[in-house]
Design an enzyme around this catalytic site. Structure first.
Site, PDB file in Angstrom:
ATOM      1  N   CYS A   2       1.473  11.912   7.698  1.00 19.51           N
ATOM      2  CA  CYS A   2       1.121  11.727   8.903  1.00 19.51           C
ATOM      3  C   CYS A   2       1.651  12.681  10.036  1.00 19.51           C
ATOM      4  O   CYS A   2       1.256  12.814  11.152  1.00 19.51           O
ATOM      5  CB  CYS A   2       0.870  10.308   9.398  1.00 19.51           C
ATOM      6  SG  CYS A   2       0.017   9.230   8.406  1.00 19.51           S
ATOM      7  N   HIS A  11       0.077  10.326  17.236  1.00 20.47           N
ATOM      8  CA  HIS A  11      -0.674  10.049  16.057  1.00 20.47           C
ATOM      9  C   HIS A  11      -1.202   8.639  15.957  1.00 20.47           C
ATOM     10  O   HIS A  11      -0.576   7.796  16.594  1.00 20.47           O
ATOM     11  CB  HIS A  11       0.569  10.244  14.695  1.00 20.47           C
ATOM     12  CG  HIS A  11      -0.120   9.495  13.361  1.00 20.47           C
ATOM     13  ND1 HIS A  11      -1.280   9.805  12.939  1.00 20.47           N
ATOM     14  CD2 HIS A  11       0.652   8.396  12.789  1.00 20.47           C
ATOM     15  CE1 HIS A  11      -1.550   9.119  11.826  1.00 20.47           C
ATOM     16  NE2 HIS A  11      -0.442   8.477  11.744  1.00 20.47           N
ATOM     17  N   ASN A  34      -7.144   5.930  11.194  1.00 20.65           N
ATOM     18  CA  ASN A  34      -5.736   6.829  10.875  1.00 20.65           C
ATOM     19  C   ASN A  34      -6.593   7.869  10.148  1.00 20.65           C
ATOM     20  O   ASN A  34      -6.908   7.718   8.816  1.00 20.65           O
ATOM     21  CB  ASN A  34      -4.963   5.903  10.226  1.00 20.65           C
ATOM     22  CG  ASN A  34      -3.543   6.667  10.116  1.00 20.65           C
ATOM     23  OD1 ASN A  34      -3.478   7.837  10.296  1.00 20.65           O
ATOM     24  ND2 ASN A  34      -2.576   5.893   9.804  1.00 20.65           N
TER      25      ASN A  34
HETATM   26  O1  UT7 Z   1       0.254   6.359   9.546  1.00 19.29           O
HETATM   27  C1  UT7 Z   1       1.316   6.047   8.956  1.00 19.29           C
HETATM   28  C2  UT7 Z   1       2.152   4.992   9.259  1.00 19.29           C
HETATM   29  N1  UT7 Z   1       1.466   3.610   9.340  1.00 19.29           N
HETATM   30  C3  UT7 Z   1       1.535   2.971  10.231  1.00 19.29           C
HETATM   31  O2  UT7 Z   1       2.457   2.889  11.117  1.00 19.29           O
HETATM   32  C4  UT7 Z   1       0.828   1.466   9.923  1.00 19.29           C
HETATM   33  C5  UT7 Z   1       1.802   0.525  10.371  1.00 19.29           C
HETATM   34  N2  UT7 Z   1       1.387  -0.956   9.957  1.00 19.29           N
HETATM   35  C6  UT7 Z   1       0.273  -1.592  10.543  1.00 19.29           C
HETATM   36  O3  UT7 Z   1      -0.358  -0.887  11.360  1.00 19.29           O
HETATM   37  C7  UT7 Z   1      -0.112  -3.029  10.416  1.00 19.29           C
HETATM   38  O4  UT7 Z   1       1.096  -3.408   9.653  1.00 19.29           O
HETATM   39  C8  UT7 Z   1      -1.307  -3.310   9.682  1.00 19.29           C
HETATM   40  C9  UT7 Z   1      -2.698  -2.795  10.459  1.00 19.29           C
HETATM   41  C10 UT7 Z   1      -1.322  -2.602   8.406  1.00 19.29           C
HETATM   42  C11 UT7 Z   1      -1.278  -4.700   9.228  1.00 19.29           C
HETATM   43  O5  UT7 Z   1      -1.220  -5.481  10.528  1.00 19.29           O
HETATM   44  P1  UT7 Z   1      -0.206  -6.752  10.550  1.00 19.29           P
HETATM   45  O6  UT7 Z   1      -0.124  -7.396  11.937  1.00 19.29           O
HETATM   46  O7  UT7 Z   1       1.249  -6.108  10.006  1.00 19.29           O
HETATM   47  O8  UT7 Z   1      -0.564  -7.736   9.328  1.00 19.29           O
HETATM   48  P2  UT7 Z   1       0.208  -8.216   8.009  1.00 19.29           P
HETATM   49  O9  UT7 Z   1       0.267  -7.266   7.151  1.00 19.29           O
HETATM   50  O10 UT7 Z   1       1.484  -8.781   8.413  1.00 19.29           O
HETATM   51  O11 UT7 Z   1      -0.837  -9.485   7.553  1.00 19.29           O
HETATM   52  C12 UT7 Z   1      -0.951 -10.657   8.415  1.00 19.29           C
HETATM   53  C13 UT7 Z   1      -2.057 -11.591   7.677  1.00 19.29           C
HETATM   54  C14 UT7 Z   1      -1.755 -11.583   6.192  1.00 19.29           C
HETATM   55  O12 UT7 Z   1      -2.432 -13.079   5.886  1.00 19.29           O
HETATM   56  P3  UT7 Z   1      -1.173 -14.181   5.561  1.00 19.29           P
HETATM   57  O13 UT7 Z   1      -0.240 -13.492   4.936  1.00 19.29           O
HETATM   58  O14 UT7 Z   1      -0.600 -14.375   7.185  1.00 19.29           O
HETATM   59  O15 UT7 Z   1      -1.937 -15.419   5.566  1.00 19.29           O
HETATM   60  C15 UT7 Z   1      -2.675 -10.601   5.515  1.00 19.29           C
HETATM   61  O16 UT7 Z   1      -3.087 -11.066   4.387  1.00 19.29           O
HETATM   62  O17 UT7 Z   1      -3.210 -10.815   7.860  1.00 19.29           O
HETATM   63  C16 UT7 Z   1      -3.964 -10.643   6.592  1.00 19.29           C
HETATM   64  N3  UT7 Z   1      -4.583  -9.520   6.482  1.00 19.29           N
HETATM   65  C17 UT7 Z   1      -6.011  -9.137   6.864  1.00 19.29           C
HETATM   66  N4  UT7 Z   1      -6.739 -10.282   7.346  1.00 19.29           N
HETATM   67  C18 UT7 Z   1      -8.082  -9.773   7.563  1.00 19.29           C
HETATM   68  C19 UT7 Z   1      -4.429  -8.213   6.093  1.00 19.29           C
HETATM   69  N5  UT7 Z   1      -5.274  -7.286   6.424  1.00 19.29           N
HETATM   70  C20 UT7 Z   1      -6.418  -8.221   6.835  1.00 19.29           C
HETATM   71  C21 UT7 Z   1      -7.729  -7.775   7.112  1.00 19.29           C
HETATM   72  N6  UT7 Z   1      -8.563  -8.638   7.415  1.00 19.29           N
HETATM   73  N7  UT7 Z   1      -8.177  -6.407   6.713  1.00 19.29           N
END
Ligand code: UT7
Length: 317
Positions: A113, A244, A274
């Site tokens: 990225c 980005h 992204n």
């Molecule tokens: O470009 C390169 C660099 N990349 C980045 O900078 C990306 C950085 N990360 C992010 O943007 C975020 O961490 C994400 C958007 C990828 C994820 O968001 P989050 O708020 O960090 O969610 P999480 O991974 O902590 O997951 C929270 C909950 C989980 O459920 P439980 O374990 O709390 O029951 C996941 O299973 O959300 C769940 N979850 C979803 N729910 C509905 C994960 N993906 C989804 C989804 N729909 N698509």
């Protein structure tokens, strides 16, 4: 003293749109979750026949037209991509052929990225050492081709597209500074491993999203300070943040660090998702086309991505 200045900008998005509503049909997710956690509403997806060099070529052609130069005047092509057409030749060589030019050097760089910032940094040095006069710097990615559409934590994030600039030798200052970094120790947090699935090798993105998120926010804070201190500038001198586009919450955190209203941030994540190396030049073109970014404005571009890699470019447009 020779400086490098952006004299043309272009971009390209594939026609097909994949909306959050579309993803709701095949995944255990909702438009509400995706919008609130990422800011994404839709993303563009390349067709099976469309390769990264096709997207890059369209963006490059638009940038060259915008620069009002002849294609033959391009004397170096740099393509930042994580999704090359083939292992070799480079996507840059394929773009060169599509543009109908020969003999100028062309190469790819891989900084995920942060690739476009790395590309700008390299091109700036070629110009300042009088090694090239008109350089095409392209960020292009077809992230859909390395996305596992059964994995809801990844499938919702990525999009395809390309953006390009023509960077030229100038007596006027354009690029004020670039800063690029890497730290390989976090490989496992964001990578595309080779996995044996059945009898096939599968190569799709795997990310520990919340851990990447925290490191990204902290690192971007430092990037902002580094760029401002190097140029003895203040936060309020920046006209536009051109970041980005990984997550709207990361953009908001960087804007907060800059004490900048979100009105001063170019946001495309809602429409593009992204797009990895393409996201900054896509945002730049979007900011120009919408009339926000104008000649003379001071732009801070910043990126963080796989590697980890990160960097910034401070540019007088
Ligand atoms: O470009 C390169 C660099 N990349 C980045 O900078 C990306 C950085 N990360 C992010 O943007 C975020 O961490 C994400 C958007 C990828 C994820 O968001 P989050 O708020 O960090 O969610 P999480 O991974 O902590 O997951 C929270 C909950 C989980 O459920 P439980 O374990 O709390 O029951 C996941 O299973 O959300 C769940 N979850 C979803 N729910 C509905 C994960 N993906 C989804 C989804 N729909 N698509």
């Amino acid at each position: 003293m020779i400086f490098s200045k952006i004299i043309g900008v272009g971009s390209y998005l594939p026609k097909k749109l994949l909306t959050n509503k579309d993803l709701e049909k095949s995944l255990d997710t909702t438009d509400e979750w995706i919008t609130s956690r990422t800011g994404i509403k839709e993303r563009h997806i390349a067709s099976p026949e469309e390769q990264t060099s096709d997207l890059a070529f369209e963006a490059a052609r638009n940038a060259i037209n915008n620069a009002s130069i002849n294609t033959e005047e391009i004397d170096l092509i740099i393509v930042a991509t994580t999704t090359p057409d083939k292992i070799f030749p480079s996507t840059a060589c394929n773009v060169q052929t599509k543009l109908g030019i020969r003999n100028c050097p062309a190469f790819d760089i891989q900084a995920v990225c942060s690739g476009f910032i790395y590309g700008l940094s390299i091109a700036d040095k070629f110009i300042k050492t009088n090694s090239a006069k008109n350089i095409l710097v392209i960020g292009a990615d077809s992230m859909s081709k390395i996305t596992d559409y059964t994995d809801r934590s990844n499938a919702i994030l990525w999009g395809d597209g390309a953006g390009a600039v023509v960077l030229s030798a100038s007596k006027k200052q354009g690029i004020l500074s670039t800063h690029i970094h890497a730290d390989g120790q976090y490989e496992e947090l964001l990578h595309v491993p080779k996995r044996n699935v059945g009898n096939k090798i599968q190569q799709t993105i795997e990310m520990q999203g919340s851990q990447v998120f925290k490191i990204a926010v902290n690192t971007l804070d430092k990037i902002v300070d580094e760029a401002l201190i190097a140029n003895q500038l203040q936060k309020e001198d920046i006209d536009w943040l051109v970041p980005h586009q990984a997550n709207i919450r990361i953009l908001e955190a960087t804007a907060k660090k800059l004490e900048m209203s979100m009105d001063k941030v170019i946001v495309t994540i809602d429409r593009h998702g992204n797009t990895s190396a393409a996201s900054i030049p896509l945002a730049l073109d979007d900011g120009i086309q919408s009339g926000k970014i104008k000649s003379g404005h001071l732009l801070l571009m910043e990126a963080f991505g796989g590697g980890f890699t990160w960097g910034s470019a401070l540019i007088r447009y």
